[in-house]
Structure formats: structure tokens, C-alpha cells
Motif scaffolding. Structure first.
Motif, PDB file in Angstrom:
ATOM      1  N   ILE A 159       0.128   5.016  -1.600  1.00 38.67           N
ATOM      2  CA  ILE A 159       0.221   6.065  -0.586  1.00 38.67           C
ATOM      3  C   ILE A 159      -0.504   7.310  -1.098  1.00 38.67           C
ATOM      4  CG2 ILE A 159       1.758   7.289   0.976  1.00 38.67           C
ATOM      5  CD1 ILE A 159       2.032   4.202   0.997  1.00 38.67           C
ATOM      6  N   SER A 176       9.646   2.629  -3.360  1.00 40.08           N
ATOM      7  CA  SER A 176       8.526   3.548  -3.530  1.00 40.08           C
ATOM      8  C   SER A 176       8.633   4.185  -4.917  1.00 40.08           C
ATOM      9  CB  SER A 176       8.559   4.628  -2.443  1.00 40.08           C
ATOM     10  OG  SER A 176       7.600   5.631  -2.714  1.00 40.08           O
ATOM     11  N   MET A 194       3.068   6.932   4.282  1.00 43.99           N
ATOM     12  CA  MET A 194       4.069   5.913   3.999  1.00 43.99           C
ATOM     13  C   MET A 194       4.158   4.889   5.130  1.00 43.99           C
ATOM     14  SD  MET A 194       6.356   4.729   1.918  1.00 43.99           S
ATOM     15  CE  MET A 194       6.702   6.071   0.763  1.00 43.99           C
TER      16      MET A 194
END
Length: 212
Positions: free
Chosen positions: A122, A181, A160
């Protein structure tokens, strides 16, 4: 009785509000529009800048051979004695390069290194999306002292939601049971407001980005 009366009063107000619906306060607002301005840098530069800002280490490789060269040099310099990897796509590369590693998941000594792939990078957050669907198991993300992540430029996304869409496209209805994440080494300031890094998990996280 007083509590029941108060409850009924609240429910009555809710019913009235639902019956007497009002128009949107801001009818011209584009709710699906991205609130963040597009960065001037490319996705590679954005990710590298934001990832290193949170304590990660970023290495760009033109090809997989360069990755093997750098990882072999690092292993020698840092005296990595226990490197764990069990993803077939990566173990094949390591075996061809005669790079020492183990796929034994019964022994995780202090100071070990894990090598895994990832699901997406990301750019705006400098975060790495990983999942149990990669085949490394959850332990490979939290137990090692050093976590090496092998990624490709095709896995770079801006937000995201784009990374989660990649996962959905890849797995369809059979989503992995574990999706996480990683944004640099973990940190906490819960104890006397003193920042501690890492709070848990790897002390060092390295992302090798290969141009594909």
C-alpha cells in the motif's frame, strides 16, 4: 417503570425520524471520491518513502537474481544462522542459488529470519498486506527477529481498498482466514508513554521490491 418509559421515548423519536426523512445535508458531496490527493511520485517512490518512515528497510531489485545476490550478502554480513521459508515459489529460488534455509516449523530459535511473499504493498501508507493464503503460516509474520518480504511492482497499489480488492480477486469467495497489514516494526507507548519498538513481532522488516 421509569427506565421503560425512557426507552419508549427514545424508540418513538427514532420511529418519527425514520418516517419523516429529510434530504441529504450535502447533496453535492461525492462520497465515493478519494479524500487524499494523488501523490506526485510513482507508487514505488511513495511506498519506499512511507515504509522507511515507519522503520522499515526497502531494497529495490531489477530482477530475482539481484535479490538472491543481496540476500546472500546480507546473510553473510549479519551472520544469519537460521533462515525459515516454506513458500514453494521462494524456496525454489533459494535452492537453485544454494542459499541455506529450513522449512521446519517446529524450531524457531531466537534471532531467526523468515522469508515470505506478500499480497500487496500500500503506497500511501507504506504498509504490507499479508495473509495465511500465502502458505507461510501465521508464525512467519510474528515470531522471527527479522522478516524479509519478497514483493513485485505489480503488487503496488495506492490505497488499502485497492489491496483488499487484489486479495478478493485472487481468492474469490474463499478468502484467507488471516489477513493483516504490516506497517513497519510494531510499537507501543502504553507503558509510561515511552515508545517501545518492537512491542512484539520482528525487530527488522525488509521489503525487496522486484521489477516485474
Amino acid at each position: 417503570m421509569q427506565d421503560i418509559t425512557a426507552k419508549e421515548t427514545v424508540l418513538k423519536r427514532i420511529r418519527q425520524a425514520l418516517i419523516q426523512k429529510k434530504g441529504l445535508r450535502f447533496p453535492g458531496t461525492e462520497w465515493d471520491k478519494n479524500v487524499y490527493e494523488a501523490g506526485k511520485d510513482g507508487l514505488e517512490e511513495q511506498f519506499a518513502k512511507n515504509f522507511t518512515k515507519v522503520g522499515g528497510q526497502f531494497i529495490f531489485c531489477e530482477n530475482e537474481n539481484e535479490f538472491i545476490e543481496i540476500i546472500s550478502k546480507l546473510s553473510s554480513e549479519k551472520n544469519w544462522t537460521h533462515v525459515y521459508c516454506r513458500e514453494a515459489a521462494i524456496t525454489e529460488k533459494l535452492s537453485n542459488a544454494i542459499f541455506p534455509f529450513t522449512s521446519d516449523d517446529k524450531n524457531f530459535p531466537e534471532g531467526m529470519v523468515s522469508i515470505t511473499s506478500c499480497e500487496a504493498l500500500i503506497a500511501r501508507l507504506g504498509s504490507v498486506l499479508v495473509s495465511s493464503g500465502q502458505g507461510s503460516g501465521r508464525q512467519a509474520f510474528v515470531i522471527p527477529t527479522t522478516h524479509v518480504i519478497l514483493a513485485y511492482t505489480s503488487q503496488l497499489v495506492t490505497e488499502m481498498k485497492d489491496g483488499l480488492q487484489l486479495i478478493k480477486n485472487k481468492y474469490g469467495e474463499r478468502l484467507p482466514s488471516f489477513i493483516a497489514s504490516l506497517t513497519g516494526p510494531s510499537r507501543t507507548a502504553d507503558i509510561e508513554k515511552t515508545l517501545v519498538t518492537p512491542a512484539h513481532g520482528p525487530r527488522d522488516i525488509l521489503v525487496f521490491l522486484i521489477d516485474d
